[in-house]
Design an enzyme around this catalytic site. Structure first.
Site, PDB file in Angstrom:
ATOM      1  CB  SER A 121      -0.825   0.077   1.294  1.00 54.94           C
ATOM      2  OG  SER A 121      -1.743  -0.933   1.365  1.00 54.94           O
ATOM      3  CG  HIS A 142      -2.121  -0.610  -4.525  1.00 54.55           C
ATOM      4  ND1 HIS A 142      -2.629   0.659  -4.396  1.00 54.55           N
ATOM      5  CD2 HIS A 142      -2.286  -1.190  -3.304  1.00 54.55           C
ATOM      6  CE1 HIS A 142      -3.071   0.829  -3.156  1.00 54.55           C
ATOM      7  NE2 HIS A 142      -2.873  -0.276  -2.486  1.00 54.55           N
ATOM      8  CD  GLU A 154      -3.215   3.008  -7.432  1.00 60.19           C
ATOM      9  OE1 GLU A 154      -3.701   4.141  -7.431  1.00 60.19           O
ATOM     10  OE2 GLU A 154      -2.512   2.572  -6.492  1.00 60.19           O
ATOM     11  CG  ASN A 192      -3.395   3.926  -0.706  1.00 56.87           C
ATOM     12  OD1 ASN A 192      -4.623   3.930  -0.745  1.00 56.87           O
ATOM     13  ND2 ASN A 192      -2.698   2.832  -0.492  1.00 56.87           N
TER      14      ASN A 192
HETATM   15  C1  LIG Z   1      -7.825   4.801   4.319  1.00 59.20           C
HETATM   16  C2  LIG Z   1      -6.720   5.338   3.478  1.00 59.20           C
HETATM   17  C3  LIG Z   1      -5.451   4.686   3.768  1.00 59.20           C
HETATM   18  C4  LIG Z   1      -5.210   3.621   2.784  1.00 59.20           C
HETATM   19  C5  LIG Z   1      -4.913   2.331   3.470  1.00 59.20           C
HETATM   20  C6  LIG Z   1      -4.450   1.326   2.485  1.00 59.20           C
HETATM   21  C7  LIG Z   1      -5.561   0.729   1.721  1.00 59.20           C
HETATM   22  C8  LIG Z   1      -5.196   0.206   0.387  1.00 59.20           C
HETATM   23  O1  LIG Z   1      -3.869   0.325  -0.009  1.00 59.20           O
HETATM   24  C9  LIG Z   1      -6.097   0.766  -0.678  1.00 59.20           C
HETATM   25  C10 LIG Z   1      -7.534   0.469  -0.410  1.00 59.20           C
HETATM   26  O2  LIG Z   1      -7.993  -0.635  -0.500  1.00 59.20           O
HETATM   27  S1  LIG Z   1      -8.414   1.858   0.065  1.00 59.20           S
HETATM   28  C11 LIG Z   1     -10.040   1.239   0.305  1.00 59.20           C
HETATM   29  C12 LIG Z   1     -10.750   1.154  -0.994  1.00 59.20           C
HETATM   30  N1  LIG Z   1     -12.089   0.707  -0.737  1.00 59.20           N
HETATM   31  C13 LIG Z   1     -13.124   1.562  -0.662  1.00 59.20           C
HETATM   32  O3  LIG Z   1     -12.965   2.763  -0.808  1.00 59.20           O
HETATM   33  C14 LIG Z   1     -14.428   0.924  -0.361  1.00 59.20           C
HETATM   34  C15 LIG Z   1     -15.536   1.919  -0.335  1.00 59.20           C
HETATM   35  N2  LIG Z   1     -16.785   1.238  -0.069  1.00 59.20           N
HETATM   36  C16 LIG Z   1     -17.493   0.593  -1.021  1.00 59.20           C
HETATM   37  O4  LIG Z   1     -17.144   0.599  -2.198  1.00 59.20           O
HETATM   38  C17 LIG Z   1     -18.738  -0.120  -0.575  1.00 59.20           C
HETATM   39  O5  LIG Z   1     -19.166   0.443   0.634  1.00 59.20           O
HETATM   40  C18 LIG Z   1     -18.545  -1.667  -0.403  1.00 59.20           C
HETATM   41  C19 LIG Z   1     -18.249  -2.297  -1.761  1.00 59.20           C
HETATM   42  C20 LIG Z   1     -17.431  -2.031   0.594  1.00 59.20           C
HETATM   43  C21 LIG Z   1     -19.831  -2.264   0.163  1.00 59.20           C
HETATM   44  O6  LIG Z   1     -20.866  -1.948  -0.686  1.00 59.20           O
HETATM   45  P1  LIG Z   1     -22.259  -1.434  -0.156  1.00 59.20           P
HETATM   46  O7  LIG Z   1     -23.107  -1.149  -1.333  1.00 59.20           O
HETATM   47  O8  LIG Z   1     -21.972  -0.325   0.819  1.00 59.20           O
HETATM   48  O9  LIG Z   1     -22.804  -2.625   0.700  1.00 59.20           O
HETATM   49  P2  LIG Z   1     -23.365  -4.029   0.213  1.00 59.20           P
HETATM   50  O10 LIG Z   1     -24.723  -3.844  -0.407  1.00 59.20           O
HETATM   51  O11 LIG Z   1     -23.236  -4.889   1.437  1.00 59.20           O
HETATM   52  O12 LIG Z   1     -22.359  -4.587  -0.894  1.00 59.20           O
HETATM   53  C22 LIG Z   1     -22.487  -4.329  -2.288  1.00 59.20           C
HETATM   54  C23 LIG Z   1     -21.977  -5.509  -3.058  1.00 59.20           C
HETATM   55  O13 LIG Z   1     -20.595  -5.748  -2.744  1.00 59.20           O
HETATM   56  C24 LIG Z   1     -20.432  -7.081  -2.246  1.00 59.20           C
HETATM   57  N3  LIG Z   1     -19.385  -7.111  -1.219  1.00 59.20           N
HETATM   58  C25 LIG Z   1     -19.262  -6.255  -0.190  1.00 59.20           C
HETATM   59  N4  LIG Z   1     -18.160  -6.567   0.525  1.00 59.20           N
HETATM   60  C26 LIG Z   1     -17.582  -7.644  -0.084  1.00 59.20           C
HETATM   61  C27 LIG Z   1     -16.441  -8.429   0.178  1.00 59.20           C
HETATM   62  N5  LIG Z   1     -15.643  -8.168   1.223  1.00 59.20           N
HETATM   63  N6  LIG Z   1     -16.141  -9.437  -0.674  1.00 59.20           N
HETATM   64  C28 LIG Z   1     -16.932  -9.720  -1.708  1.00 59.20           C
HETATM   65  N7  LIG Z   1     -18.043  -9.009  -2.007  1.00 59.20           N
HETATM   66  C29 LIG Z   1     -18.366  -7.996  -1.185  1.00 59.20           C
HETATM   67  C30 LIG Z   1     -21.780  -7.451  -1.684  1.00 59.20           C
HETATM   68  O14 LIG Z   1     -21.951  -8.867  -1.633  1.00 59.20           O
HETATM   69  C31 LIG Z   1     -22.711  -6.801  -2.692  1.00 59.20           C
HETATM   70  O15 LIG Z   1     -22.799  -7.602  -3.877  1.00 59.20           O
HETATM   71  P3  LIG Z   1     -24.209  -7.809  -4.660  1.00 59.20           P
HETATM   72  O16 LIG Z   1     -23.837  -8.744  -5.789  1.00 59.20           O
HETATM   73  O17 LIG Z   1     -24.614  -6.437  -5.101  1.00 59.20           O
HETATM   74  O18 LIG Z   1     -25.119  -8.395  -3.639  1.00 59.20           O
HETATM   75  N1  LIG Z   2      -5.810  -4.039   3.849  1.00 60.48           N
HETATM   76  C1  LIG Z   2      -5.944  -3.273   2.775  1.00 60.48           C
HETATM   77  O1  LIG Z   2      -6.947  -2.552   2.619  1.00 60.48           O
HETATM   78  C2  LIG Z   2      -4.885  -3.289   1.717  1.00 60.48           C
HETATM   79  C3  LIG Z   2      -5.211  -2.798   0.446  1.00 60.48           C
HETATM   80  C4  LIG Z   2      -4.225  -2.823  -0.570  1.00 60.48           C
HETATM   81  C5  LIG Z   2      -2.962  -3.328  -0.288  1.00 60.48           C
HETATM   82  N2  LIG Z   2      -2.683  -3.809   0.951  1.00 60.48           N
HETATM   83  C6  LIG Z   2      -1.342  -4.390   1.181  1.00 60.48           C
HETATM   84  O2  LIG Z   2      -1.441  -5.802   1.035  1.00 60.48           O
HETATM   85  C7  LIG Z   2      -0.505  -6.455   1.913  1.00 60.48           C
HETATM   86  C8  LIG Z   2      -1.257  -7.417   2.828  1.00 60.48           C
HETATM   87  O3  LIG Z   2      -2.234  -6.691   3.544  1.00 60.48           O
HETATM   88  P1  LIG Z   2      -3.486  -7.430   4.234  1.00 60.48           P
HETATM   89  O4  LIG Z   2      -4.399  -6.341   4.668  1.00 60.48           O
HETATM   90  O5  LIG Z   2      -3.971  -8.543   3.375  1.00 60.48           O
HETATM   91  O6  LIG Z   2      -2.759  -8.048   5.523  1.00 60.48           O
HETATM   92  P2  LIG Z   2      -3.172  -9.334   6.383  1.00 60.48           P
HETATM   93  O7  LIG Z   2      -2.487  -9.171   7.692  1.00 60.48           O
HETATM   94  O8  LIG Z   2      -4.647  -9.544   6.348  1.00 60.48           O
HETATM   95  O9  LIG Z   2      -2.496 -10.549   5.584  1.00 60.48           O
HETATM   96  C9  LIG Z   2      -1.117 -10.792   5.501  1.00 60.48           C
HETATM   97  C10 LIG Z   2      -0.927 -12.290   5.579  1.00 60.48           C
HETATM   98  O10 LIG Z   2       0.410 -12.639   5.211  1.00 60.48           O
HETATM   99  C11 LIG Z   2       0.796 -13.748   6.005  1.00 60.48           C
HETATM  100  N3  LIG Z   2       2.260 -13.818   5.963  1.00 60.48           N
HETATM  101  C12 LIG Z   2       3.157 -13.040   6.614  1.00 60.48           C
HETATM  102  N4  LIG Z   2       4.416 -13.392   6.255  1.00 60.48           N
HETATM  103  C13 LIG Z   2       4.300 -14.395   5.329  1.00 60.48           C
HETATM  104  C14 LIG Z   2       5.232 -15.155   4.569  1.00 60.48           C
HETATM  105  N5  LIG Z   2       6.550 -14.961   4.682  1.00 60.48           N
HETATM  106  N6  LIG Z   2       4.745 -16.097   3.710  1.00 60.48           N
HETATM  107  C15 LIG Z   2       3.415 -16.297   3.572  1.00 60.48           C
HETATM  108  N7  LIG Z   2       2.479 -15.602   4.274  1.00 60.48           N
HETATM  109  C16 LIG Z   2       2.927 -14.662   5.126  1.00 60.48           C
HETATM  110  C17 LIG Z   2       0.213 -13.470   7.381  1.00 60.48           C
HETATM  111  O11 LIG Z   2       0.088 -14.669   8.142  1.00 60.48           O
HETATM  112  C18 LIG Z   2      -1.144 -12.862   6.992  1.00 60.48           C
HETATM  113  O12 LIG Z   2      -2.152 -13.845   6.906  1.00 60.48           O
HETATM  114  C19 LIG Z   2       0.241  -5.325   2.632  1.00 60.48           C
HETATM  115  O13 LIG Z   2       1.437  -5.034   1.922  1.00 60.48           O
HETATM  116  C20 LIG Z   2      -0.743  -4.160   2.552  1.00 60.48           C
HETATM  117  O14 LIG Z   2      -0.091  -2.909   2.584  1.00 60.48           O
HETATM  118  C21 LIG Z   2      -3.616  -3.826   1.970  1.00 60.48           C
END
Ligand SMILES: CCCCCCC[C@H](O)CC(=O)SCCNC(=O)CCNC(=O)[C@H](O)C(C)(C)COP(=O)([O-])OP(=O)([O-])OC[C@H]1O[C@@H](n2cnc3c(N)ncnc32)[C@H](O)[C@@H]1OP(=O)([O-])[O-]
Ligand SMILES: NC(=O)c1ccc[n+]([C@@H]2O[C@H](COP(=O)([O-])OP(=O)(O)OC[C@H]3O[C@@H](n4cnc5c(N)ncnc54)[C@H](O)[C@@H]3O)[C@@H](O)[C@H]2O)c1
Length: 287
Positions: A121, A142, A154, A192
């Protein structure tokens, strides 16, 4: 040598042509299990490698819930898990030294043809790749959480990434059903880099008392069309994750105010209130 649990799944439903057929996903947590699922759903032979048996079981059942049948095997070394791999996607813990250790051993175990990718991330792809002898076959992939739902991928190029590798990563991203964008290896890539300061500013707004968490979230959902508000999203992603990203960037770029730490978030993490996954963050959740 470490014992890895390996989960294999393959379906042959894809219609998209791409050179990558055999994929190894390392790390079966939140992201790795989703990446393995979308790769299997689109016809790739997928091997999922995880060090923690309980998490492997959880990944198996979450993939099984979506796909039906899953076969699980145990191997004693990671050389076997990667020997036929065209692509390895790493999704393990976000710690540079741990990723280095893994990629060093993978570089020795994997065939020359194998392309390496990290789902990091916030770390630099170039720094992760620096311990390997295949920087031309290295890039960032990503994905976004939840992986099966979020349509973006990405594809991150470092200066050494060859054109062939880049094209293979783009084609594979398309084959797993994602819309790919390309970006350079800069902190946070595109999403991000914009999301982290946006969320931090929303938290600071709440800390200043300008508006409540609920009102900030409603405002961004109804006023800007976001599916979740920024405070809800921070709870959803997890405060440990977002704080460690901000801390890493703040340490590396102390002069950049966009990467300043939010005190209320630091306090939540100290109290173990990590967001949805722990049952409480800025909001409370039923576990
Ligand atoms: C914070 C900043 C810092 C960054 C940190 C790092 C993060 C990282 O690097 C980047 C990211 O990921 S950033 C984060 C980026 N992420 C965001 O920004 C997320 C923003 N949020 C959203 O896009 C929506 O709120 C959700 C899609 C999460 C839920 O949707 P909703 O409408 O509110 O609720 P719903 O009606 O319940 O669900 C709708 C449909 O989705 C389906 N489903 C749900 N969860 C599921 C799962 N785990 N699996 C499979 N499927 C899943 C569900 O079954 C349904 O399907 P159907 O076939 O229509 O029945
Ligand atoms: N959580 C998010 O929203 C998100 C989104 C995009 C990218 N990422 C990135 O994805 C990566 C994983 O994040 P996550 O949220 O899935 O973490 P997580 O903690 O859910 O999963 C990581 C897994 O890796 C396993 N692990 C650690 N060392 C290992 C090894 N040597 N061999 C095999 N398995 C090993 C751990 O047991 C754990 O189950 C990180 O680099 C994170 O920055 C996370």
């Amino acid at each position: 040598m470490a014992t890895f649990g390996i989960l294999r799944r393959s379906l042959s439903t894809t219609t998209t042509r791409n050179a990558i057929k055999n994929v190894t996903v390392i790390g079966g947590g939140l992201m790795g299990s989703g990446i393995a699922q979308v790769a299997a759903q689109t016809g790739h032979n997928v091997t999922l490698v995880e060090v923690n048996a309980d998490i492997l079981k959880k990944a198996e059942s979450s993939i099984a819930n979506s796909l039906g049948r899953v076969a699980k095997k145990l191997y004693k070394d990671d050389a076997k898990a990667v020997k036929d791999s065209d692509l390895i996607v790493e999704a393990i813990v976000e710690k540079l030294e741990i990723k280095h250790k893994l990629f060093k051993s993978l570089d020795e175990a994997a065939p020359t043809k194998t392309i390496f990718a990290s789902n990091t991330s916030s770390l630099s792809i170039g720094e992760i790749a620096s311990v390997t002898n295949r920087k031309d076959r290295f890039g960032g992939l990503h994905f976004f959480n939840p992986v099966p739902v979020m349509k973006l991928l990405e594809v991150v190029r470092i200066p050494e990434t060859s054109e062939e590798t880049y094209q293979a990563l783009m084609a594979w991203g398309k084959a797993v059903g994602k819309t790919c964008i390309t970006c350079k290896d800069t902190p946070g890539f595109v999403v991000n880099r914009l999301l982290v300061p946006y969320i931090a500013e929303a938290i600071r707004m709440m800390e200043r008392g300008d508006a409540s968490a609920r009102d900030i979230d409603i405002a961004m959902k109804l006023g800007a069309g976001y599916p979740m508000g920024p405070i809800e999203l921070a709870d959803y992603v997890g405060h440990d994750t977002t704080l460690s990203i901000s801390e890493g960037w703040h340490k590396k770029f102390p002069e950049n105010p966009l990467f300043n730490i939010c005190e209320s978030q630091r306090k939540l993490v100290q109290q173990g209130k990590l967001g949805v996954k722990s049952g409480e963050g800025y909001y409370k959740y039923n576990k």
